[in-house]
Design a protein around this motif. Structure first.
Motif, short mmCIF file in Angstrom:
data_model
loop_
_atom_site.label_atom_id
_atom_site.label_comp_id
_atom_site.label_asym_id
_atom_site.label_seq_id
_atom_site.Cartn_x
_atom_site.Cartn_y
_atom_site.Cartn_z
N ASP A 230 0.80 -1.10 0.14
CA ASP A 230 0.06 -0.13 0.05
C ASP A 230 0.93 1.03 -0.05
O ASP A 230 1.49 1.52 0.96
N THR A 370 0.23 -0.96 -13.76
CA THR A 370 0.31 -1.42 -12.49
C THR A 370 -1.11 -0.90 -11.58
O THR A 370 -1.42 -1.80 -10.67
N ARG A 374 -3.54 -4.10 -9.72
CA ARG A 374 -4.17 -3.96 -8.50
C ARG A 374 -5.55 -3.74 -8.09
O ARG A 374 -5.98 -3.41 -7.41
N LEU A 423 -3.21 -11.42 -4.44
CA LEU A 423 -2.64 -9.94 -4.56
C LEU A 423 -1.13 -9.91 -4.65
O LEU A 423 -0.59 -9.28 -5.39
N GLU A 427 1.29 -8.38 -7.53
CA GLU A 427 2.16 -7.45 -7.34
C GLU A 427 3.59 -7.86 -7.76
O GLU A 427 4.44 -7.10 -8.34
#
Length: 523
Positions: A230, A370, A374, A423, A427
């Protein structure tokens, strides 16, 4: 308080007295519950292959009963077991209070049974009850804290396990070599895998080389902790844990962790890329490289040197610039030469502007990519891909998929039980696609590798063809190439003994010969 409830999709709901709780549920499973109302212990047995196992509830998480039985949920008063062979889910729980309270429980358990049918599953793994990676760790697992990440790893020291050899099954590698290697070995797994990939080869390799061996899970894989990344959080680490740089520095950290000056790096597929990049980051810390089915693009045959010491295709402008050349006296050629120089001076700022625009577009592309990776849509897509093609990809990596056991499938799908696995995978993908390429490119630097290198490939590798390994071998000076017959993308899993034999022979030839040279010099 003296009864437990057993529910499955192949037996009716039943209340069983604790003292008589051993009951055959079907031909594959049997459950025994002892003192479950007191939360002291739980006994689980599988009548077809394993004896009764009694464990405290708090330690029962992830206990493997056999290849197709696995504990999913554990509590002080509740236990759930899944049979992967027939998809049976068995729930045992302590009945609460009086008989009247027990009479009201069937409707609740029936509702739970109906609810289980609607649970989300990815590659056969329940996604509604995910766990922290550390809760899935094996008894021999360890965790190393590095830059805010808990790296899951295992270490095997053959010298500390010699006394257990008499209890081990016969193997050509159980006897530790009389000439131990002077360096430890670090195993680097490939994309989508984990240190489980080395499970069958790790201990035999340690005994064959008489060397300490360590394997670790890179971030996004295995049981290494996941980072949320984050970017609004000030606590986000400066080094992206999913980047190549993090994997390289983690590898170097493990060399320090082993109290070694150097280490032998063995990388498989994408792990080979980590091994080579680690070498270029710190060549003095890498004693040798063994690259298995390396996912490194092998360039075509390197340009050959001409007799004058120049590379083929190199400009011969020095000859053309000879002032005595007749070309220099040609007026039209001189005018053309002046105009070409003028055009070059004009073109330089234009090229600079274009490069700036390309960099700007590239930066914008990376930001958009990106952001998409996400997004919720990307999470749905990666889950769908893993569910539809995950098991098929594992089978495609083998030459003979019939050799794949339930244990292998369980080992590869186990990380899907960790919180945030989807997730983290996104990433990792974002980091891989948006990282700036090295300058000069890796393919241009392969010729600079000076440590001993062995390349191993399967002749039937469908993911990274063997011809790429041959190209890579030609690009790395002095490297050796071994092709294992009737083998796919995973020689260290599919052909364990052949892999160990090839690796041992290479390492002993390299470091054994060096030791003899040192002794001769000393004498």
């Amino acid at each position: 308080g003296d009864r437990c409830v057993v529910v499955s999709n192949c037996t009716p709901l039943s209340y069983i007295h604790i003292a008589r709780s051993s009951r055959n549920l079907n031909t594959d499973m049997k459950i025994s519950v002892e003192n479950i109302n007191k939360g002291k212990s739980m006994g689980i047995s599988s009548c077809c292959c394993s004896p009764l196992v009694v464990v405290p509830p708090a330690r029962a998480a992830g206990l493997e009963l056999q290849h197709h039985h696995q504990i999913l949920v554990v509590g002080a008063m509740r236990l759930k077991i899944q049979c992967r062979r027939c998809s049976v889910v068995v729930v045992a729980a302590a009945a609460a209070g009086s008989a009247s309270a027990a009479d009201s429980e069937p409707s609740l358990d029936v509702k739970k049974k109906d609810k289980n049918k609607n649970k989300t599953r990815i590659a056969g793994i329940d996604q509604d009850e995910l766990l922290d990676p550390s809760d899935l760790a094996d008894p021999d697992s360890s965790f190393l804290h590095f830059k805010g990440i808990r790296i899951h790893h295992k270490i095997y020291n053959p010298h500390l396990h010699l006394h257990n050899q008499q209890h081990s099954p016969p193997s050509p590698f159980t006897q530790t070599s009389t000439k131990p290697l002077p360096f430890p070995i670090i195993l680097l797994h490939g994309f989508g895998a984990s240190l489980f990939s080395w499970d069958q080869a790790m201990k035999p390799l340690a005994h064959a080389t008489a060397s300490k061996v360590v394997a670790f899970d890179r971030p996004a894989f295995g049981l290494t902790s996941r980072s949320t990344m984050d970017h609004k959080d000030a606590a986000v680490p400066s080094l992206n844990p999913y980047s190549m740089a993090f994997s390289v520095f983690a590898t170097l950290t493990f060399i320090d962790f082993l109290s070694a000056d150097k280490a032998i790096l063995i990388g498989h597929s994408a792990g080979s890329l980590v091994a080579v990049n680690t070498y270029f980051e710190a060549p003095d810390r890498v004693a040798a490289l063994i690259l298995i089915a390396p996912a490194i693009f092998g360039p075509r045959t390197p340009p050959k040197n001409t007799k004058k010491g120049k590379l083929e295709g190199e400009s011969n402008s020095e000859c053309n610039d000879n002032p005595t050349s007749k070309v220099q006296h040609n007026t039209f050629v001189m005018i053309g030469h002046i105009l070409s120089k003028l055009a070059m001076y004009i073109a330089r700022p234009i090229v600079g502007m274009v490069k700036g625009m390309v960099n700007m577009v590239s930066s914008l592309y990376k930001k958009v990519l990106t952001a998409f990776l996400r997004s919720t849509v990307a999470v749905m897509l990666v889950r769908m891909v893993i569910d539809k093609f995950g098991i098929a990809a594992i089978k495609n990596a083998w030459y003979d998929a019939n050799q794949i056991t339930d244990r292998v499938l369980d080992g590869y799908t186990k990380p899907l039980r960790t919180k945030g696995w989807d997730l983290a995978l996104l990433e990792y993908t974002a980091a891989m696609l948006t990282e700036s390429p090295s300058e000069p490119p890796l393919s241009k630097r392969l010729g600079q590798i000076s440590c001993p290198v062995l390349i191993i490939t399967g002749d039937s590798d469908r993911l990274v063809p063997s011809w790429n390994a041959e190209r890579l071998s030609r690009a790395i000076p002095g490297s050796s190439l071994e092709v294992i017959k009737n083998c796919g993308h995973l020689p260290h899993e599919e052909k364990v003994e052949e892999f160990i034999s090839v690796a041992q022979k290479f390492l002993q030839s390299v470091f054994g010969a060096r030791e003899e040279q040192v002794l001769q010099t000393a004498s």
